[in-house]
Design a protein around this motif. Sequence first.
Motif, PDB file in Angstrom:
ATOM      1  N   ARG A   8      63.152   5.423  22.411  1.00  0.00           N
ATOM      2  CA  ARG A   8      63.930   5.759  23.605  1.00  0.00           C
ATOM      3  C   ARG A   8      63.042   6.314  24.702  1.00  0.00           C
ATOM      4  O   ARG A   8      63.259   6.058  25.889  1.00  0.00           O
ATOM      5  CB  ARG A   8      65.026   6.772  23.257  1.00  0.00           C
ATOM      6  CG  ARG A   8      66.285   6.165  22.728  1.00  0.00           C
ATOM      7  CD  ARG A   8      66.960   5.243  23.754  1.00  0.00           C
ATOM      8  NE  ARG A   8      67.416   5.991  24.909  1.00  0.00           N
ATOM      9  CZ  ARG A   8      67.030   5.751  26.156  1.00  0.00           C
ATOM     10  NH1 ARG A   8      66.162   4.782  26.412  1.00  0.00           N
ATOM     11  NH2 ARG A   8      67.498   6.458  27.163  1.00  0.00           N
TER      12      ARG A   8
ATOM     13  N   ASP B 258      61.485   3.400  26.397  1.00  0.00           N
ATOM     14  CA  ASP B 258      62.454   2.743  27.280  1.00  0.00           C
ATOM     15  C   ASP B 258      62.711   3.559  28.544  1.00  0.00           C
ATOM     16  O   ASP B 258      63.041   3.001  29.596  1.00  0.00           O
ATOM     17  CB  ASP B 258      63.776   2.524  26.544  1.00  0.00           C
ATOM     18  CG  ASP B 258      63.662   1.443  25.476  1.00  0.00           C
ATOM     19  OD1 ASP B 258      62.689   0.666  25.525  1.00  0.00           O
ATOM     20  OD2 ASP B 258      64.542   1.390  24.596  1.00  0.00           O
TER      21      ASP B 258
ATOM     22  N   SER C 104      55.422  -1.842  21.035  1.00  0.00           N
ATOM     23  CA  SER C 104      56.523  -2.203  21.936  1.00  0.00           C
ATOM     24  C   SER C 104      56.026  -2.545  23.337  1.00  0.00           C
ATOM     25  O   SER C 104      56.555  -3.453  23.987  1.00  0.00           O
ATOM     26  CB  SER C 104      57.549  -1.069  22.013  1.00  0.00           C
ATOM     27  OG  SER C 104      56.970   0.102  22.544  1.00  0.00           O
TER      28      SER C 104
ATOM     29  N   THR D   5      56.441  -6.375  25.278  1.00  0.00           N
ATOM     30  CA  THR D   5      57.119  -6.632  26.555  1.00  0.00           C
ATOM     31  C   THR D   5      56.267  -7.483  27.498  1.00  0.00           C
ATOM     32  O   THR D   5      56.805  -8.081  28.433  1.00  0.00           O
ATOM     33  CB  THR D   5      57.475  -5.314  27.257  1.00  0.00           C
ATOM     34  OG1 THR D   5      56.273  -4.563  27.525  1.00  0.00           O
ATOM     35  CG2 THR D   5      58.406  -4.468  26.398  1.00  0.00           C
TER      36      THR D   5
ATOM     37  N   LYS E 138      65.371   2.995  31.240  1.00  0.00           N
ATOM     38  CA  LYS E 138      66.690   3.350  30.699  1.00  0.00           C
ATOM     39  C   LYS E 138      66.730   4.859  30.460  1.00  0.00           C
ATOM     40  O   LYS E 138      66.654   5.335  29.333  1.00  0.00           O
ATOM     41  CB  LYS E 138      66.948   2.597  29.391  1.00  0.00           C
ATOM     42  CG  LYS E 138      66.777   1.094  29.490  1.00  0.00           C
ATOM     43  CD  LYS E 138      67.938   0.444  30.224  1.00  0.00           C
ATOM     44  CE  LYS E 138      67.819  -1.065  30.194  1.00  0.00           C
ATOM     45  NZ  LYS E 138      68.930  -1.734  30.870  1.00  0.00           N
TER      46      LYS E 138
ATOM     47  N   SER F 228      64.467  -4.801  27.615  1.00  0.00           N
ATOM     48  CA  SER F 228      64.392  -3.439  28.132  1.00  0.00           C
ATOM     49  C   SER F 228      64.997  -2.446  27.143  1.00  0.00           C
ATOM     50  O   SER F 228      64.839  -1.240  27.302  1.00  0.00           O
ATOM     51  CB  SER F 228      65.113  -3.343  29.481  1.00  0.00           C
ATOM     52  OG  SER F 228      66.497  -3.593  29.340  1.00  0.00           O
ATOM     53  N   ARG F 229      65.687  -2.944  26.117  1.00  0.00           N
ATOM     54  CA  ARG F 229      66.236  -2.108  25.056  1.00  0.00           C
ATOM     55  C   ARG F 229      65.451  -2.239  23.751  1.00  0.00           C
ATOM     56  O   ARG F 229      65.852  -1.685  22.724  1.00  0.00           O
ATOM     57  CB  ARG F 229      67.705  -2.480  24.798  1.00  0.00           C
ATOM     58  CG  ARG F 229      68.624  -2.253  25.982  1.00  0.00           C
ATOM     59  CD  ARG F 229      70.015  -2.803  25.695  1.00  0.00           C
ATOM     60  NE  ARG F 229      70.899  -2.601  26.830  1.00  0.00           N
ATOM     61  CZ  ARG F 229      71.731  -1.574  26.964  1.00  0.00           C
ATOM     62  NH1 ARG F 229      71.769  -0.643  26.037  1.00  0.00           N
ATOM     63  NH2 ARG F 229      72.499  -1.464  28.019  1.00  0.00           N
TER      64      ARG F 229
END
Length: 451
Positions: free
Chosen positions: A105, A108, A172, A176, A244, A381-382
């Motif tokens: 999180r 993100d 991660s 992306t 996010k 994006s998640r």
Amino acid sequence: MEKFPSEIALESSQDENSVSNELSPPTRPPQPVEASKDQENTWLAWTQVLVGFLLMFSSWGLVNTFGVFQGYYSSVPSFGSSSAISWIGSVQSFLLLLLGAFSGRVVDAGYARPMTMVGSFLIVLGLMAMSLSGINKPSTFGHSSLAYYQIMLSQGVCCGIGMGLVFVPSVSITATYFQKRRAVAVGIVTTGAAFGGIVYPIIFQALLSRFGFPWAVRIVGFVVLVTLGIACVFIRPRSDLPAKKKMPLLELHAFKELAYSSLVLGLALSFMGVYIVYYYVESRVAAAGVDLKGLNPHYLVSFLNVGGIFGRVVPNYLADKTHPVLIQSIFVFVGGMLIFAWSFVLNLPGLIAFCLIYGFFSGAFVSLPPASVASVTPDMSRFGARFGMSATCNALGLLAGPPIAGAIIGKGDGYLRASIFAGLVVVAASISMGISKFLISRGVKRSKELR
């Protein structure tokens, strides 16, 4: 009946709105942000592959080294049983994966770089504190008088928390930047864990005989400081991905997706069994009295990681050509079969061959999960949160597996029973992943029929 001017105006505006609604095209939901092919060929994208490699080198690379520490701790008088010692490595790897949901999180939300810096500091701090264990106690029988609780807090807890903060960013962020070659790029990143599992045991063992445990650990800490320092300087999350910042920590609704939940279950089971071989390969050789013909048993861990280098690239290349979940289920199944055969390998050539082959197939256990989770993530994006949740579930399996195996080994002829336990768990993992691939294929087929 005569109408008032206001009523005429209201009807006129309603007619205009109805006409404009008929003429205007239907609004589409916002499309998920993906990496473009041009972006994959930039220096920035491949720099993030290097950054991820370095982060893996000094996080999972140290986890892959724990078999060497397990062997050394077992030789320290009154330090603890094999099951108690394995809890140190299990707590370390458990925290690495447990913090996945939180760190995902944070990634993100756009704070990957400061979190990576904090995690790097904690890893180095834990190693330096580890080198001070038992410093006020006299040495006995040529070994440092280590204190179990100090090693647990420094190597298990402090290093584990730091590794948990750098692990998710290492894979991660790279994921992306890539779309077509995502699995290969992430596979290259995860080879850092294998290279670390080769280099760190050799460094530790060479320095241990010359300078003793404290300085061997400190010099390992200095190597970790340099590699993680370089990574912290060059890490760059994608600037065009929307942050996010106002979202819940967990996206629990993802578990309602059967393809995602069955994949996560398979990953958790695979992590429960895969590292049992890494933890106990040395102690099993000693217990069975295998003649290594002068070879240092610590090098068996290095052989596992040599095989893991290729096992982190080849399956990812195949995954880009087919599907990551399919390839992972196959490699995990073969890995389970190899674990069944582990306890029957009782000579040096066989051990070397087993370590190389098992290292190759077990490499996919670590390298493919990012690409597999990405394949069931419609909005990248998640991705950080969804991958982090899967890593947290993996933590539960990794925490339980090696100590359970240690308890089984403590009861006579335990290595055979431990290999059966690990093999069954890993084969069950491959079945769960196969179910996930079936659900993914069925979903793709339905979407094509609806078009």
